[in-house]
Scaffold this active site. Structure first.
Site, PDB file in Angstrom:
ATOM      1  CE  LYS A 145      -3.154   2.684   2.864  1.00  0.00           C
ATOM      2  NZ  LYS A 145      -4.575   2.745   3.150  1.00  0.00           N
ATOM      3  CG  HIS A 199     -10.880 -39.572 -26.855  1.00  0.00           C
ATOM      4  ND1 HIS A 199      -9.558 -39.795 -27.054  1.00  0.00           N
ATOM      5  CD2 HIS A 199     -11.298 -40.589 -26.084  1.00  0.00           C
ATOM      6  CE1 HIS A 199      -9.194 -40.903 -26.450  1.00  0.00           C
ATOM      7  NE2 HIS A 199     -10.250 -41.404 -25.843  1.00  0.00           N
TER       8      HIS A 199
END
Ligand code: FAI
Length: 492
Positions: free
Chosen positions: A135, A256
């Site tokens: 910060k 698949h």
């Protein structure tokens, strides 16, 4: 005097980093274990407890959580009030914070991890310091990654554009603490689970539930069988998304990630018979999704072949009894409602892509018959069924279908004629009621010519190629009806 606070769980590289900081004129402050490592390496270091005048307590749960530390990190050096507060409370400014956190993710990935192990590995003081320092990036440099130590020393030495560098590291910190917190949420909410392996046995894999509602595979109720594998989850998802598109009773078999047989009917048994007959070889070892409850009669049919997963909105008790005779088969109960706003994600190196799920279907009024020949009623039905299925087939995709079932599927080819060749080779029947559906337009007339050679009399495709007219001319020459939809359905 300039201060650097070092408090690291991963001590790799910390000694060289501290030595370099000392050479640059920094005084080092450290927590217990880090202090010990640095002191043993002969580095001059002050314990945090000397700064806080408060010993580390509760097995390290509270050590840096103190105003003398956080005031030193957070003070805005240009703010008179902040400077006065530092004077008043004898707070020394801290200009560099190097912290890395308790290894939460590594801990919870271990086999047999207890909840207490996980709790003790939630770092509190570390993220608090990281966030304070990040910060205050206008004044403080924060290093969370040991691989940044060398670069940080170089930058401190040169003093090159330190404002931009501190900001860059601040972003890295907030990204890091965000993911750290996310891992905690995933573990305690059960949202993340280890899979036995990934696509192949040598690949590690996890699943993360983000929105596992009862109409999804990850939100399904499993009535029987082994846990789902990585490939099962992907195939089951593909099968579910396709079967959900049908209002009529429908059965979808997937192998698949591609559908191998799809059937619709007046009953679910009839739909399944058709899906099975569409490709009775490929369905073996596949995933079957049904959009109607599994009855005893259907279960008897499904039981005859080897399937990995069966998905349905419900299973009759007798059906579960029959299907459970096979130890491994997974029975998943999933709601069939479609999530209209669904989004999908695909990872790529460097990030990921997101897009809306392809749930659109061309409106009948936007479809155009562009040939002299009009499709028959049966050809229309076949074309619309094919169109529904073809968008679930990997591109380039060509699909041959009758009004009630798929007949031949050509998936994932690098050219469209190649996809048609496969669809024809696999076709279980070819007659006047079969339609050809294509996921993309025809760049040339060759696909139409090949279709004509095999007696196909109806084609549905998006249209939009600059050579559309050549394909239309070919259809007119061969007496084929062609419908254009104006909507492409690639699936990569
Ligand atoms: N509780 C605290 O005040 C606190 N302050 C720093 N830590 C962590 O303690 C670790 C370093 O500890 P040590 O230097 O004793 O090996 C670092 O991962 C750091 O993030 C803390 N531990 C956990 O919350």
């Amino acid at each position: 005097m300039s201060y650097a606070l070092l408090s690291v769980s991963n001590k790799e590289g910390i000694i060289d980093f501290a030595k370099s900081l000392v050479e640059l004129g920094y005084d080092i402050i450290s927590t217990g274990g880090t202090f010990k490592a640095l002191q043993e390496a002969g580095i001059k270091v002050t314990p945090v407890s000397d700064v806080t005048q408060f010993e580390e307590i509760m097995n390290g749960r509270v050590k840096t959580l103190h105003p003398k530390i956080h005031g030193g990190i957070l003070a805005d050096r240009h703010n008179d009030e902040h400077v006065q507060a530092m004077d008043k409370h004898h707070i020394t400014p801290i200009d560099i914070v190097a912290v890395n956190l308790y290894p939460f993710e590594e801990t919870v990935a271990k086999e047999g991890v207890t909840e207490m192990d996980a709790i003790e590995n939630i770092d509190i003081g570390g993220p608090t310091m990281l966030r304070s320092a990040a910060k205050n990036f206008k004044h403080v440099l924060t290093i969370v990654d040991p691989s940044d130590y060398d670069e940080a020393i170089e930058r401190l030495k040169s003093g090159d554009d330190m404002d931009a560098y501190r900001k860059e590291k601040m972003i890295k910190v907030f990204n890091h603490t965000y993911h750290y917190d996310q891992a905690i949420v995933e573990f305690f909410s059960g949202a993340k689970a280890s899979l036995r392996y990934g696509e192949n046995p040598h690949q590690q894999a996890h699943l993360v539930r983000t929105n596992a509602t009862p109409n999804t595979i990850l939100g399904a109720v499993q009535h029987h069988g082994k846990p789902l594998s990585y490939n099962n989850i992907k195939d089951a998802d593909a099968a579910l998304n396709l079967v959900k598109q049908f209002d009529r009773a429908a059965a979808v078999a997937v192998k698949h990630m591609n559908p191998c047989g799809v059937g619709v009917g007046d009953s679910i048994e009839e739909a399944y018979d058709r899906a099975y007959a569409a490709d009775s070889m490929s369905i073996f070892g596949g995933i079957v999704a049904l959009n109607r409850p599994v009855t005893k009669a259907l279960a008897e049919k499904l039981h005859e072949i080897f399937l990995e997963v069966i998905i349905a909105p419900s299973f009759d008790d007798e059906a579960i009894e029959i299907l459970s005779q096979k130890k491994n088969i997974r029975l998943l109960e999933v709601k069939m409602d479609v999530d209209e706003d669904a989004t999908e994600f695909v990872s790529v190196s460097g990030g990921y892509l997101t897009q809306d799920v392809d749930q659109a279907f061309a409106r009948r009024e936007d479809m155009q018959v562009v040939t002299d020949k009009q499709p028959t009623k049966a050809q229309w039905e076949a074309a619309l069924l094919g169109l529904k299925v073809v968008k679930s087939v990997k591109s380039n995709a060509i699909l041959l279908s009758s009004p009630t079932h798929t007949v031949g599927i050509g998936a994932g080819q690098m050219n469209r004629v190649g996809a048609l060749k496969i669809a024809i080779e696999r076709a279980t029947e070819l007659n006047e009621n079969i339609a050809l559906a294509s996921d993309g337009f025809f760049p040339m007339r060759d696909t139409v010519d090949l279709a004509a050679e095999h007696g196909i009399q109806c084609i549905i495709q998006p249209g939009g190629s600059i050579k559309d007219q050549q394909s239309i001319d070919a259809c007119n020459e061969h007496g084929i009806a062609m419908i254009t939809t104006g909507m492409r359905h690639f699936k990569h």
